[in-house]
Scaffold this motif. Sequence first.
Motif, PDB file in Angstrom:
ATOM      1  N   ARG A   1       4.337  10.178  -7.032  1.00 27.59           N
ATOM      2  CA  ARG A   1       5.365  10.466  -8.041  1.00 27.59           C
ATOM      3  C   ARG A   1       4.735  10.833  -9.383  1.00 27.59           C
ATOM      4  O   ARG A   1       5.223  11.721 -10.083  1.00 27.59           O
ATOM      5  CB  ARG A   1       6.281   9.256  -8.202  1.00 27.59           C
ATOM      6  N   GLN A   2       3.665  10.144  -9.741  1.00 27.95           N
ATOM      7  CA  GLN A   2       2.989  10.434 -11.015  1.00 27.95           C
ATOM      8  C   GLN A   2       2.377  11.818 -11.003  1.00 27.95           C
ATOM      9  O   GLN A   2       2.407  12.535 -11.997  1.00 27.95           O
ATOM     10  CB  GLN A   2       1.921   9.374 -11.319  1.00 27.95           C
ATOM     11  N   ARG A   3       1.786  12.212  -9.867  1.00 25.65           N
ATOM     12  CA  ARG A   3       1.217  13.559  -9.783  1.00 25.65           C
ATOM     13  C   ARG A   3       2.290  14.633  -9.881  1.00 25.65           C
ATOM     14  O   ARG A   3       2.057  15.716 -10.387  1.00 25.65           O
ATOM     15  CB  ARG A   3       0.458  13.733  -8.461  1.00 25.65           C
ATOM     16  N   ARG A   4       3.453  14.335  -9.370  1.00 20.32           N
ATOM     17  CA  ARG A   4       4.544  15.310  -9.410  1.00 20.32           C
ATOM     18  C   ARG A   4       5.339  15.245 -10.724  1.00 20.32           C
ATOM     19  O   ARG A   4       6.258  16.016 -10.926  1.00 20.32           O
ATOM     20  CB  ARG A   4       5.494  15.089  -8.235  1.00 20.32           C
ATOM     21  N   GLY A   5       4.995  14.274 -11.560  1.00 19.49           N
ATOM     22  CA  GLY A   5       5.644  14.160 -12.862  1.00 19.49           C
ATOM     23  C   GLY A   5       6.982  13.455 -12.796  1.00 19.49           C
ATOM     24  O   GLY A   5       7.828  13.689 -13.656  1.00 19.49           O
ATOM     25  N   ARG A   6       7.196  12.614 -11.825  1.00 20.21           N
ATOM     26  CA  ARG A   6       8.467  11.902 -11.703  1.00 20.21           C
ATOM     27  C   ARG A   6       8.286  10.402 -11.865  1.00 20.21           C
ATOM     28  O   ARG A   6       8.766   9.618 -11.081  1.00 20.21           O
ATOM     29  CB  ARG A   6       9.087  12.145 -10.336  1.00 20.21           C
TER      30      ARG A   6
ATOM     31  N   LEU B   1       0.829  -1.208   0.000  1.00 19.41           N
ATOM     32  CA  LEU B   1       0.000   0.000   0.000  1.00 19.41           C
ATOM     33  C   LEU B   1       0.862   1.256   0.000  1.00 19.41           C
ATOM     34  O   LEU B   1       0.560   2.233  -0.695  1.00 19.41           O
ATOM     35  CB  LEU B   1      -0.930   0.013   1.219  1.00 19.41           C
ATOM     36  N   LEU B   2       1.954   1.236   0.762  1.00 15.80           N
ATOM     37  CA  LEU B   2       2.855   2.381   0.797  1.00 15.80           C
ATOM     38  C   LEU B   2       3.491   2.613  -0.571  1.00 15.80           C
ATOM     39  O   LEU B   2       3.540   3.749  -1.056  1.00 15.80           O
ATOM     40  CB  LEU B   2       3.941   2.171   1.855  1.00 15.80           C
ATOM     41  N   GLU B   3       3.940   1.553  -1.210  1.00 13.03           N
ATOM     42  CA  GLU B   3       4.566   1.685  -2.533  1.00 13.03           C
ATOM     43  C   GLU B   3       3.557   2.202  -3.552  1.00 13.03           C
ATOM     44  O   GLU B   3       3.876   3.060  -4.385  1.00 13.03           O
ATOM     45  CB  GLU B   3       5.145   0.340  -2.977  1.00 13.03           C
ATOM     46  N   GLU B   4       2.312   1.721  -3.460  1.00  7.38           N
ATOM     47  CA  GLU B   4       1.257   2.189  -4.372  1.00  7.38           C
ATOM     48  C   GLU B   4       0.991   3.679  -4.170  1.00  7.38           C
ATOM     49  O   GLU B   4       0.870   4.443  -5.136  1.00  7.38           O
ATOM     50  CB  GLU B   4      -0.018   1.369  -4.110  1.00  7.38           C
ATOM     51  N   ALA B   5       0.906   4.106  -2.912  1.00 12.71           N
ATOM     52  CA  ALA B   5       0.661   5.524  -2.619  1.00 12.71           C
ATOM     53  C   ALA B   5       1.831   6.384  -3.080  1.00 12.71           C
ATOM     54  O   ALA B   5       1.629   7.475  -3.643  1.00 12.71           O
ATOM     55  CB  ALA B   5       0.411   5.713  -1.124  1.00 12.71           C
ATOM     56  N   LEU B   6       3.063   5.913  -2.892  1.00 16.26           N
ATOM     57  CA  LEU B   6       4.228   6.673  -3.339  1.00 16.26           C
ATOM     58  C   LEU B   6       4.275   6.777  -4.859  1.00 16.26           C
ATOM     59  O   LEU B   6       4.652   7.818  -5.410  1.00 16.26           O
ATOM     60  CB  LEU B   6       5.514   6.029  -2.802  1.00 16.26           C
ATOM     61  N   GLU B   7       3.885   5.724  -5.535  1.00 25.26           N
ATOM     62  CA  GLU B   7       3.858   5.742  -7.003  1.00 25.26           C
ATOM     63  C   GLU B   7       2.846   6.764  -7.519  1.00 25.26           C
ATOM     64  O   GLU B   7       3.128   7.516  -8.452  1.00 25.26           O
ATOM     65  CB  GLU B   7       3.533   4.339  -7.541  1.00 25.26           C
ATOM     66  N   ARG B   8       1.667   6.812  -6.896  1.00 25.19           N
ATOM     67  CA  ARG B   8       0.658   7.813  -7.297  1.00 25.19           C
ATOM     68  C   ARG B   8       1.179   9.220  -7.047  1.00 25.19           C
ATOM     69  O   ARG B   8       0.972  10.130  -7.852  1.00 25.19           O
ATOM     70  CB  ARG B   8      -0.647   7.591  -6.531  1.00 25.19           C
TER      71      ARG B   8
END
Length: 115
Positions: free
Chosen positions: A109-114, A100-107
């Motif tokens: 990163r995507q919002r920040r464009g990374r 869940l933490l990795e999924e939240a971090l991935e989202r």
Amino acid sequence: MVGGNAIRGMRIGASGPSSESERGETAPRHVVSYWCANGHEARLSFALDAEIPDEWDCPKCGLPGGKDQENPPSAGRTEPFKSHLEYVKERRSDEDGEALLEEALERLRQRRGRA
């Protein structure tokens, strides 16, 4: 009277009846004693027509008290305080939490464009 107050020195309710003869007779009552496991006695006054409870919490220690001095009720098991995180940890494994933490971090990163 400069700056005075007409009811100075009076307490709320102080002007009401002060004795039983002025208030009227009290309802007939009887006293019931409750004892807790620590030996404290709580003496309570109940109206004659009131339903008397079998147990009453001790005002000194908070344990339940009963009418039988020799056999007071036992203190119930109290659950310790749990935080929200402790309840979540009961429902999820460490692996679920990592996923869940990795999924939240991935989202994030995507919002920040990374991505």
